[in-house]
Design a protein around this motif. Structure first.
Motif, PDB file in Angstrom:
ATOM      1  N   ASP A  42       0.829  -1.209   0.000  1.00  0.00           N
ATOM      2  CA  ASP A  42       0.000   0.000   0.000  1.00  0.00           C
ATOM      3  C   ASP A  42       0.860   1.254   0.000  1.00  0.00           C
ATOM      4  O   ASP A  42       0.598   2.214  -0.733  1.00  0.00           O
ATOM      5  CB  ASP A  42      -0.916   0.018   1.228  1.00  0.00           C
ATOM      6  N   ASP A  46       1.186   4.149  -2.957  1.00  0.00           N
ATOM      7  CA  ASP A  46       1.011   5.587  -2.715  1.00  0.00           C
ATOM      8  C   ASP A  46       2.233   6.376  -3.173  1.00  0.00           C
ATOM      9  O   ASP A  46       2.111   7.464  -3.764  1.00  0.00           O
ATOM     10  CB  ASP A  46       0.759   5.842  -1.232  1.00  0.00           C
ATOM     11  N   TRP A 135      -5.281   0.149  -8.387  1.00  0.00           N
ATOM     12  CA  TRP A 135      -5.824   1.480  -8.114  1.00  0.00           C
ATOM     13  C   TRP A 135      -5.698   2.340  -9.367  1.00  0.00           C
ATOM     14  O   TRP A 135      -4.844   2.087 -10.232  1.00  0.00           O
ATOM     15  CB  TRP A 135      -5.083   2.140  -6.953  1.00  0.00           C
ATOM     16  N   GLY A 137      -5.940   6.584 -10.969  1.00  0.00           N
ATOM     17  CA  GLY A 137      -5.865   8.003 -10.631  1.00  0.00           C
ATOM     18  C   GLY A 137      -5.893   8.877 -11.868  1.00  0.00           C
ATOM     19  O   GLY A 137      -5.661   8.409 -12.996  1.00  0.00           O
ATOM     20  N   SER A 250     -10.816  -2.034 -10.053  1.00  0.00           N
ATOM     21  CA  SER A 250     -10.676  -1.756  -8.625  1.00  0.00           C
ATOM     22  C   SER A 250     -10.562  -3.092  -7.913  1.00  0.00           C
ATOM     23  O   SER A 250     -11.529  -3.856  -7.846  1.00  0.00           O
ATOM     24  CB  SER A 250     -11.865  -0.959  -8.100  1.00  0.00           C
ATOM     25  N   GLN A 269     -10.166   1.369  -2.422  1.00  0.00           N
ATOM     26  CA  GLN A 269     -10.232   2.669  -3.085  1.00  0.00           C
ATOM     27  C   GLN A 269     -11.681   3.111  -3.224  1.00  0.00           C
ATOM     28  O   GLN A 269     -12.513   2.393  -3.781  1.00  0.00           O
ATOM     29  CB  GLN A 269      -9.568   2.621  -4.458  1.00  0.00           C
ATOM     30  N   ARG A 270     -11.964   4.307  -2.729  1.00  0.00           N
ATOM     31  CA  ARG A 270     -13.312   4.868  -2.820  1.00  0.00           C
ATOM     32  C   ARG A 270     -13.399   6.009  -3.849  1.00  0.00           C
ATOM     33  O   ARG A 270     -14.465   6.255  -4.406  1.00  0.00           O
ATOM     34  CB  ARG A 270     -13.733   5.430  -1.451  1.00  0.00           C
ATOM     35  N   ILE A 273      -7.530   8.629  -7.325  1.00  0.00           N
ATOM     36  CA  ILE A 273      -6.444   9.439  -6.788  1.00  0.00           C
ATOM     37  C   ILE A 273      -6.225  10.640  -7.692  1.00  0.00           C
ATOM     38  O   ILE A 273      -6.118  10.508  -8.914  1.00  0.00           O
ATOM     39  CB  ILE A 273      -5.159   8.600  -6.698  1.00  0.00           C
TER      40      ILE A 273
END
Length: 276
Positions: A42, A46, A135, A137, A250, A269-270, A273
């Motif tokens: 994680d 990020d 994820w 973004g 997702s 992930q909601r 990003i």
């Protein structure tokens, strides 16, 4: 062979659930090390998105391969192993669920681009379980309406599959892999994105050399997986919609605790990003 055996009046039963209950169960040590690896992965995820943000802020060029290489370096530095490099896919590349980054001609990641990162790693050893997540973004301050629409539909599908797994556990009712797939896919189809579903909803996570394990898959699209969700197994939930211009996946990891039932062992992930 099966028909010959049946011709003698023998009832044939599948050994699929017997097999997964012997070779796909997580040990207590594997659960602990999976959670530890999840925290590290994680953080690396990020940092990978942050690396794109920093490059844009300083007007430096950054490519899919640059980000992929950074992730691989971080895996090595943190004592994690992976059989394959992660997927770092920009715009139309993210619409290919099996995209492979080019070493020689990688796409640059620019302001206004959509980025998908799919990464998997584990503590070394075939007795341990991979942490495998995806994820997405957007390189800007406001996500475009179409990207938001697709992202939201995929997330709703993911959550519907998880909710079915958890509700059946609480009700002490059986649930099978194909049902968990259908729960996610029906949401995406209802959003008008059915033609862009290009793979099953999830795969097994178990010990062994492969990221894709030997237990129940969430699949009613590629195969009809009738195996049960059993205590002690793990799997991914990773619905996706893959348009020509961009794709969204997702992906979360789930472990079926013998007492608590299906619990998410990864981040969830909601929102996309914002890489700005």
């Amino acid at each position: 062979t099966v028909e010959l055996v049946r011709s003698f009046g023998v009832e044939v039963s599948s050994s699929a659930d017997l097999i997964q209950s012997t070779i796909a169960l997580w040990s207590s040590a594997a659960v602990r090390l999976h959670v530890e690896a999840s925290c590290t992965v994680d953080r690396i995820k990020d940092e990978a998105f942050a690396r794109i943000r920093t490059a844009h802020a300083s007007s430096h060029t950054i490519t899919e391969f640059d980000v992929q290489s950074f992730i691989m370096e971080q895996f090595a530095a943190n004592g994690l192993e992976t059989p394959d490099p992660p997927i770092v896919a920009v715009n139309a590349h993210s619409g290919d669920p099996h995209f492979e980054v080019s070493r020689t001609n990688p796409a640059p990641i620019k302001p206004g681009d959509w980025v998908l990162i799919d990464l998997w790693a584990r503590k070394p050893g075939d007795e341990n379980i991979y942490r495998d997540v995806t994820w997405t973004g957007f390189c800007g301050k406001t996500v475009p309406a179409r990207h938001r629409e697709v992202f939201d539909a995929v997330v709703r599908g993911r959550d519907a599959s998880l909710a079915l797994a958890q509700s059946r556990w609480k009700e002490r009712r059986e649930v099978r892999g194909h049902e968990l797939d259908t729960a996610a896919r029906e949401v995406i189809v209802a959003a008008g994105l059915g033609q862009f579903v290009r793979h099953r909803t999830g795969h097994s996570l178990s010990q062994g050399p492969m990221v894709h394990g030997n237990g129940m898959n969430l699949d009613s699209l590629e195969t009809m997986d009738t195996r049960l969700m059993l205590p002690g197994i793990g799997f991914t939930i990773e619905p996706g919609a893959y348009l020509p211009e961009f794709g969204v996946r997702s992906e979360i990891n789930v472990y079926v605790d013998a007492e608590k039932g299906p619990i998410v062992t990864s981040g969830i992930q909601r929102e996309p990003i914002l890489i700005a």
